[in-house]
Design an enzyme around this catalytic site. Structure first.
Site, short mmCIF file in Angstrom:
data_model
loop_
_atom_site.label_atom_id
_atom_site.label_comp_id
_atom_site.label_asym_id
_atom_site.label_seq_id
_atom_site.Cartn_x
_atom_site.Cartn_y
_atom_site.Cartn_z
N ASP A 10 0.88 -1.18 0.00
CA ASP A 10 0.00 0.00 0.00
C ASP A 10 0.92 1.22 0.00
O ASP A 10 1.68 1.41 0.94
CB ASP A 10 -0.87 -0.04 1.28
CG ASP A 10 -1.70 1.21 1.46
OD1 ASP A 10 -2.59 1.19 2.33
OD2 ASP A 10 -1.47 2.21 0.74
N ASP A 34 -5.62 7.55 -5.38
CA ASP A 34 -5.90 8.98 -5.06
C ASP A 34 -6.67 9.06 -3.74
O ASP A 34 -6.31 9.81 -2.82
CB ASP A 34 -6.73 9.56 -6.22
CG ASP A 34 -6.79 11.08 -6.22
OD1 ASP A 34 -7.52 11.63 -7.05
OD2 ASP A 34 -6.09 11.71 -5.41
N1 APR Z 1 -1.30 1.67 -3.02
C1 APR Z 1 -0.74 1.35 -4.21
N2 APR Z 1 -1.44 1.19 -5.35
C2 APR Z 1 -2.78 1.34 -5.27
C3 APR Z 1 -3.45 1.68 -4.06
C4 APR Z 1 -2.64 1.83 -2.90
N3 APR Z 1 -3.18 2.14 -1.70
N4 APR Z 1 -4.78 1.76 -4.32
C5 APR Z 1 -4.94 1.48 -5.63
N5 APR Z 1 -3.74 1.21 -6.21
C6 APR Z 1 -3.43 0.84 -7.59
C7 APR Z 1 -4.55 0.26 -8.40
O1 APR Z 1 -4.77 -1.11 -8.08
C8 APR Z 1 -3.98 0.45 -9.81
O2 APR Z 1 -3.10 -0.61 -10.12
O3 APR Z 1 -3.06 2.01 -8.28
C9 APR Z 1 -3.17 1.75 -9.68
C10 APR Z 1 -3.82 2.95 -10.32
O4 APR Z 1 -5.23 2.83 -10.22
P1 APR Z 1 -6.17 4.09 -9.88
O5 APR Z 1 -5.95 4.50 -8.49
O6 APR Z 1 -7.55 3.73 -10.31
O7 APR Z 1 -5.60 5.27 -10.79
P2 APR Z 1 -5.77 5.51 -12.35
O8 APR Z 1 -6.04 4.27 -13.12
O9 APR Z 1 -4.61 6.37 -12.74
O10 APR Z 1 -7.12 6.38 -12.44
C11 APR Z 1 -7.10 7.67 -11.89
O11 APR Z 1 -8.98 7.20 -10.51
O12 APR Z 1 -9.06 7.36 -8.26
C12 APR Z 1 -9.35 8.02 -9.41
O13 APR Z 1 -9.14 10.33 -8.82
C13 APR Z 1 -8.55 9.28 -9.55
O14 APR Z 1 -9.87 10.01 -11.38
C14 APR Z 1 -8.62 9.45 -11.03
C15 APR Z 1 -8.52 8.04 -11.55
#
Ligand code: APR
Length: 170
Positions: A10, A34
């Site tokens: 995480d 995010d």
């Molecule tokens: N730590 C590490 N990686 C994480 C965590 C965490 N706590 N939570 C999620 N992930 C991973 C997801 O599993 C994925 O592999 O981060 C990667 C990116 O996924 P998203 O968070 O959905 O980001 P993204 O695909 O770039 O989409 C961005 O999603 O959350 C919204 O506000 C954000 O609108 C934006 C969009």
């Protein structure tokens, strides 16, 4: 040359100089990583992001990290996958480049990246991992780069496998 490593964890628990947030254009938080980063950093992070007026896709902005165990959060906005003919690859590479450039300017030595665009934004994981590793290698092979350690923090096994495979290919 920086040391690159893939871990399954995480990202909000990682102790580095800077963690990268996969944000959206508004910078006002969201789900996925995010949401996790904003929850862990506390409300001060949103307060710091609000005056920035957003961030363009492919670009990055830096804030303090507040309650996170690091100095900075670098917010970047990855491309939304729409089939691959809309310069998604170039925009993703630009995210890594701008994050590293900002980190470099703030004398960051260690940085942790999530798998930008590989969740909600739907970028295919294997090409995204290749772009991530190659972009970091390109930037950090420059002489002036202050960055010594880059962590690719994966949240699931498939993403971790993709990043480990990409790292083996370079
Ligand atoms: N730590 C590490 N990686 C994480 C965590 C965490 N706590 N939570 C999620 N992930 C991973 C997801 O599993 C994925 O592999 O981060 C990667 C990116 O996924 P998203 O968070 O959905 O980001 P993204 O695909 O770039 O989409 C961005 O999603 O959350 C919204 O506000 C954000 O609108 C934006 C969009």
């Amino acid at each position: 040359m920086a040391f690159l490593k893939v871990v399954k964890d995480d990202i909000t628990t990682i102790t580095v100089d800077a963690v990268v947030n996969a944000a959206n254009n508004s910078l006002l938080g969201g789900g996925g990583v995010d949401g996790a980063i904003h929850r862990a950093a506390g409300p001060e992070l949103l307060a710091a992001c609000r005056p920035l007026g957003g961030c363009e896709t492919g670009n990055a902005v830096l804030t303090a990290a507040f309650r996170l165990p690091c100095r900075y959060v670098i917010h970047t906005v990855g491309p939304i996958w729409s089939g691959g003919s809309n310069n998604e690859a170039g925009a993703l590479a630009s995210c890594y480049h701008h994050c590293l450039q900002l980190a470099d300017r703030h004398a960051v030595v260690s940085i942790a990246f999530p798998a930008i665009s590989c969740g909600v934004y739907g970028f295919p994981i294997y090409p995204a991992a290749k772009i991530a590793v190659e972009s970091v290698m390109d930037y950090c092979s420059q002489t002036h780069c202050s960055i010594k350690s880059v962590l690719f923090v994966c949240f699931g096994d498939e993403v971790k496998m993709a990043y480990e495979g990409a790292l083996k290919q370079v």
